[in-house]
Design a protein around this motif. Structure first.
Motif, PDB file in Angstrom:
ATOM      1  N   UNK A   1      -4.083  11.265   2.880  1.00 40.96           N
ATOM      2  CA  UNK A   1      -5.042  10.695   2.847  1.00 40.96           C
ATOM      3  C   UNK A   1      -5.187   9.223   3.051  1.00 40.96           C
ATOM      4  N   UNK A   2      -3.964   8.498   2.842  1.00 39.95           N
ATOM      5  CA  UNK A   2      -3.979   7.007   2.898  1.00 39.95           C
ATOM      6  C   UNK A   2      -3.813   6.760   4.368  1.00 39.95           C
TER       7      UNK A   2
ATOM      8  N   UNK B   1       1.014   4.374  -2.833  1.00 35.52           N
ATOM      9  CA  UNK B   1       1.010   5.523  -2.446  1.00 35.52           C
ATOM     10  C   UNK B   1       1.942   6.462  -2.931  1.00 35.52           C
TER      11      UNK B   1
ATOM     12  N   UNK C   1      -6.550   3.748  -2.976  1.00 35.61           N
ATOM     13  CA  UNK C   1      -5.543   2.992  -2.619  1.00 35.61           C
ATOM     14  C   UNK C   1      -5.821   2.400  -1.099  1.00 35.61           C
ATOM     15  N   UNK C   2      -6.183   3.261  -0.231  1.00 35.60           N
ATOM     16  CA  UNK C   2      -6.740   2.572   1.041  1.00 35.60           C
ATOM     17  C   UNK C   2      -7.936   1.780   0.822  1.00 35.60           C
TER      18      UNK C   2
ATOM     19  N   UNK D   1       1.344   7.014  -6.526  1.00 34.60           N
ATOM     20  CA  UNK D   1       0.421   8.042  -6.548  1.00 34.60           C
ATOM     21  C   UNK D   1       0.905   9.479  -6.420  1.00 34.60           C
TER      22      UNK D   1
ATOM     23  N   UNK E   1      -6.755  -1.878   0.017  1.00 34.48           N
ATOM     24  CA  UNK E   1      -6.341  -2.603   1.018  1.00 34.48           C
ATOM     25  C   UNK E   1      -7.281  -2.938   1.925  1.00 34.48           C
TER      26      UNK E   1
ATOM     27  N   UNK F   1      -0.894  12.508  -0.646  1.00 32.50           N
ATOM     28  CA  UNK F   1      -1.389  10.895  -0.595  1.00 32.50           C
ATOM     29  C   UNK F   1      -1.203  10.136   0.676  1.00 32.50           C
TER      30      UNK F   1
ATOM     31  N   UNK G   1      -8.690  11.483   4.742  1.00 27.19           N
ATOM     32  CA  UNK G   1      -8.753  12.245   3.615  1.00 27.19           C
ATOM     33  C   UNK G   1      -9.511  13.523   3.782  1.00 27.19           C
ATOM     34  N   UNK G   2     -10.363  13.862   4.755  1.00 28.00           N
ATOM     35  CA  UNK G   2     -10.780  15.203   4.997  1.00 28.00           C
ATOM     36  C   UNK G   2      -9.822  16.254   5.160  1.00 28.00           C
TER      37      UNK G   2
ATOM     38  N   UNK H   1      -6.624   8.972  -6.092  1.00 26.60           N
ATOM     39  CA  UNK H   1      -5.804   7.471  -5.829  1.00 26.60           C
ATOM     40  C   UNK H   1      -5.561   7.161  -4.403  1.00 26.60           C
ATOM     41  N   UNK H   2      -5.131   8.278  -3.628  1.00 29.06           N
ATOM     42  CA  UNK H   2      -4.790   7.888  -2.338  1.00 29.06           C
ATOM     43  C   UNK H   2      -6.058   7.172  -1.445  1.00 29.06           C
TER      44      UNK H   2
ATOM     45  N   UNK I   1       0.738  -1.182  -0.065  1.00 28.96           N
ATOM     46  CA  UNK I   1      -0.159  -0.108  -0.080  1.00 28.96           C
ATOM     47  C   UNK I   1       0.914   1.118  -0.015  1.00 28.96           C
TER      48      UNK I   1
ATOM     49  N   UNK J   1      -6.929  16.281   4.159  1.00 30.85           N
ATOM     50  CA  UNK J   1      -5.652  16.190   2.882  1.00 30.85           C
ATOM     51  C   UNK J   1      -5.224  17.552   2.789  1.00 30.85           C
ATOM     52  N   UNK J   2      -5.904  18.654   2.193  1.00 29.91           N
ATOM     53  CA  UNK J   2      -5.289  20.051   2.193  1.00 29.91           C
ATOM     54  C   UNK J   2      -4.800  20.572   3.224  1.00 29.91           C
TER      55      UNK J   2
ATOM     56  N   UNK K   1     -14.005   7.004   3.600  1.00 28.74           N
ATOM     57  CA  UNK K   1     -13.076   7.617   3.140  1.00 28.74           C
ATOM     58  C   UNK K   1     -13.725   9.172   2.369  1.00 28.74           C
ATOM     59  N   UNK K   2     -13.143  10.075   2.144  1.00 26.55           N
ATOM     60  CA  UNK K   2     -13.763  11.319   1.859  1.00 26.55           C
ATOM     61  C   UNK K   2     -13.219  12.260   0.820  1.00 26.55           C
TER      62      UNK K   2
END
Lengths: 305, 383
Positions: free
Chosen positions: A269-270, A7, B220-221, A10, B224, A266, A274-275, B216-217, A3, A277-278, B206-207
């Protein structure tokens, strides 16, 4: 582990696109100390030029779609178009303000940016367009478990970005033009005293920066085939942050900053959320700037009064 | 002197503006021989096809009723304003429709976020608003003048959860939500609730944010976590890209979503990657109901294309409004409101519409499967 590798792949893919745009910011800043906010919209125009090139190619049946020749034709066409746009913006928006206060040029840059965004909504239409299928995507490498995949797009984006960066490096460090650019960046008054045509050098900077942005637009178009007139806003902001992160004005710094941004996003997020992220990607910027105020590779200059 | 003239001019403009405002108390009472109806929608912007299709549905319904003689001897006229897909523009548009155009009722919006921005204004001026397809429960909770002719998110989320458990036999599902959208988070919440109740498990949540292009992030999660299916209650622009990137990463699980997928652009963006995805919708073009087939034929004759779910919802919203106007004791917003609230078993093209006490429509949903540019009917789920 697999994984993590995915990542990483990506992140490099995303980072190399940021890099192409970040270079435009950093080049102009290095020479003019101007943050060219219109840069992200030149990138948008680049994507749209690619869109129309793709449509023309399929309409007149010049080369079959999707193919490498179609991709390179669109790439060259969009880069040329944006080079012209960059030249025009510099000539009519920034040059008249060359000797005005820095703030005036900055406000003008924001104005040009908004102009391109909203003119784009009128000319191209505000609804998202589907980018033509210039290049076929396929898996280049798949690990045995199928959990790590590298697609042709990832490779093409990386290869095109690296090629362009290599050419740029050659221009800056091996040609007369590059030498003149570096001299102008170092001290434009002294450079002009040495007989360097400052105006022409600055125009060339915009030409190079804008054509790189166009390449970024096309690469984003083939990878994420949804383009719209406001697509430059967020990605432009991130590329700008990447440029600052690496030390604005420094080309290598911009590339490193962009890759850090892409990877950070990435991984956030991983592994985190993911919220955020920025938020976290920009948080990294704050952290780095706290410890290295001039960015990773930037030189910290004390302003003499 | 110049300054004096400017001040005089400004004062004049201001006083005119003020007198105009005073008249706002008699909003929407019909005086001429035309009944004005307001419509606001995203005719441009990233969800432009929503607004355009809804507008086509509404226009068709109005055209048909005018051809048949109008309502109570008066012709209907729709004033359509574009909100560019922005909440703040939606609020401005509705204010303008009510205070300047003095419409008797407002139709719109598709996206719940925009309906939520506009609804308080309609409520404040006491002008009935009918949303064709905003499915977030909060929309009609704004007040007693806000209605909708579609089902709500709890139902849509429930439908897809039931579908995943019963039809797809999924045990583990991943959810990918658009955190910026009330619609998307609403659907995700209710999907989760029902799916867990049915014995399923949400393996990963995820969001993303609308406008993002790289997923993609998140994917990818998700990969998995090895889910049996992925629930993506977003809008078509992002869903198309998500589908593509999911396939690029080798995710082969079916994607599921809600009516936000309903656009021909979904397939244009997603291409083959989106094929086989399931989503809940308001109606299907494959229905054998003669009323639906007549609507599709009329729509094709008028616009040369097949109506999507949102066009059908727009058509039904206008029809419900026309029906209420006919039953209304007088042509005022107040009487019209009461008439809309009494709508019962109205035969719309998207099913029988009854307005319940919460001013929501009670009706069945269909699940369709993406197959190229068209959607195939899979099953109907009743409330």
């Amino acid at each position: 582990m697999e994984e993590f590798v995915q990542h990483f792949i990506n992140g490099i893919g995303l980072g190399s696109i940021y890099a192409l745009i970040a270079i435009g910011y950093t080049m102009v800043y290095g020479i003019l100390q101007l943050i060219n906010f219109a840069h992200s919209d030149v990138y948008m125009v680049g994507a749209f030029l690619g869109y129309y090139m793709g449509q023309l190619i399929s309409k007149w049946n010049i080369v079959p779609l999707p193919s490498y020749s179609a991709f390179f034709m669109s790439l060259v066409g969009a880069m040329a178009g944006c080079a012209l746009l960059g030249l025009t913006i510099e000539r009519f928006a920034y040059r008249p303000l060359r000797n005005a206060a820095k703030l005036n040029a900055l406000i003008t840059a924001i104005g040009v940016s908004l102009f391109l965004e909203y003119a784009g909504q009128i000319v191209f239409g505000a609804d998202p367009k589907v980018f033509p299928n210039l290049l076929e995507d396929s898996d280049v490498y798949t690990s045995e478990s199928g959990n790590i995949r590298i697609t042709q797009f990832d490779l093409v984006i990386l290869a095109v970005s690296l090629c362009l960066l290599f050419i740029l490096n050659f221009i800056i460090y091996k040609t007369k033009l590059g030498k003149a650019m570096r001299a102008t960046s170092f001290n434009s008054t002294w450079a002009s005293l040495m007989g360097i045509p400052i105006d022409r050098i600055i125009s060339m900077t915009f030409v190079i920066g804008s054509s790189l942005a166009a390449a970024g637009g096309i690469l984003v178009g083939i990878k994420y085939p949804k383009i719209e007139p406001l697509m430059g806003m967020m990605i432009g902001l991130k590329a700008f942050v990447a440029a600052v992160l690496g030390g604005i004005g420094n080309l290598t710094g911009a590339v490193i900053g962009a890759l850090i941004m892409g990877l950070a996003e990435q991984f956030v997020v991983g592994y985190i959320s993911s919220t955020y992220r920025d938020a976290l990607a920009f948080g990294i910027l704050i952290l780095i700037l706290l410890f290295k105020p001039a960015g990773l590779l930037g030189k910290f200059g004390v302003e003499k009064v | 002197m110049k300054r004096l003239a400017l001040i005089t001019a400004l004062t004049l403009v201001f006083s005119i503006a003020c007198t105009k405002k005073d008249k706002a108390s008699d909003t929407g009472v019909v005086q001429g021989d035309e009944i004005l109806v307001g419509e606001y929608g995203s005719l441009t912007g990233s969800e432009a096809t929503f607004g355009i299709m809804t507008n086509k549905g509404i226009s068709l319904a109005i055209k048909q009723v005018n051809a048949a003689g109008g309502v109570k001897g008066k012709k209907l006229k729709v004033i359509t304003l574009d909100d560019q897909g922005k909440s703040e523009e939606a609020a401005t548009a509705v204010t303008k429709l009510i205070t300047q155009n003095k419409v008797i009722a407002v139709l719109g919006e598709v996206a719940s976020s925009r309906s939520l921005a506009a609804a308080p204004i309609a409520q404040q001026y006491k002008v009935p608003m009918i949303s064709p397809s905003s499915t977030n429960p909060k929309v009609t909770e704004v007040g007693d003048y806000i209605f909708r002719v579609c089902f709500i998110d709890p139902f849509q989320g429930t439908v897809m959860a039931k579908f995943a458990a019963d039809n797809l036999k999924a045990k583990k599902v991943a959810i990918l939500t658009d955190v910026k959208s009330d619609y998307s988070t609403g659907l995700a919440t209710f999907f989760k609730e029902t799916f867990v109740k049915l014995g399923g498990e949400i393996v990963v949540e995820q969001s993303y944010q609308s406008g993002d292009i790289d997923f993609k992030g998140q994917l990818t999660s998700i990969k998995t976590a090895k889910p049996d299916a992925i629930f993506v209650p977003g809008y078509y622009t992002e869903v198309g890209l998500i589908a593509r990137q999911a396939r690029q990463l080798g995710l082969k699980q079916p994607l599921m979503g809600g009516d936000g997928w309903d656009s021909t652009k979904l397939y244009e963006i997603g291409k083959d990657a989106i094929n086989g995805g399931y989503f809940s919708n308001h109606y299907t073009t494959e229905s054998t109901d003669p009323a639906v087939q007549k609507f599709i034929a009329d729509f094709k004759a008028e616009y040369g294309e097949v109506p999507d779910g949102l066009a059908a919802m727009g058509y039904d919203a206008a029809k419900v409004l026309i029906d209420a106007l006919n039953r209304s004791t007088e042509l005022s917003p107040k009487a019209l409101r009461d008439a809309i609230a009494q709508t019962k078993d109205f035969p719309g093209v998207t099913g029988k519409i009854s307005i319940n006490e919460q001013r929501n429509a009670v009706k069945a949903a269909v699940v369709v499967q993406v197959d190229g540019a068209r959607n195939r009917y899979v099953t109907t789920v009743n409330p």
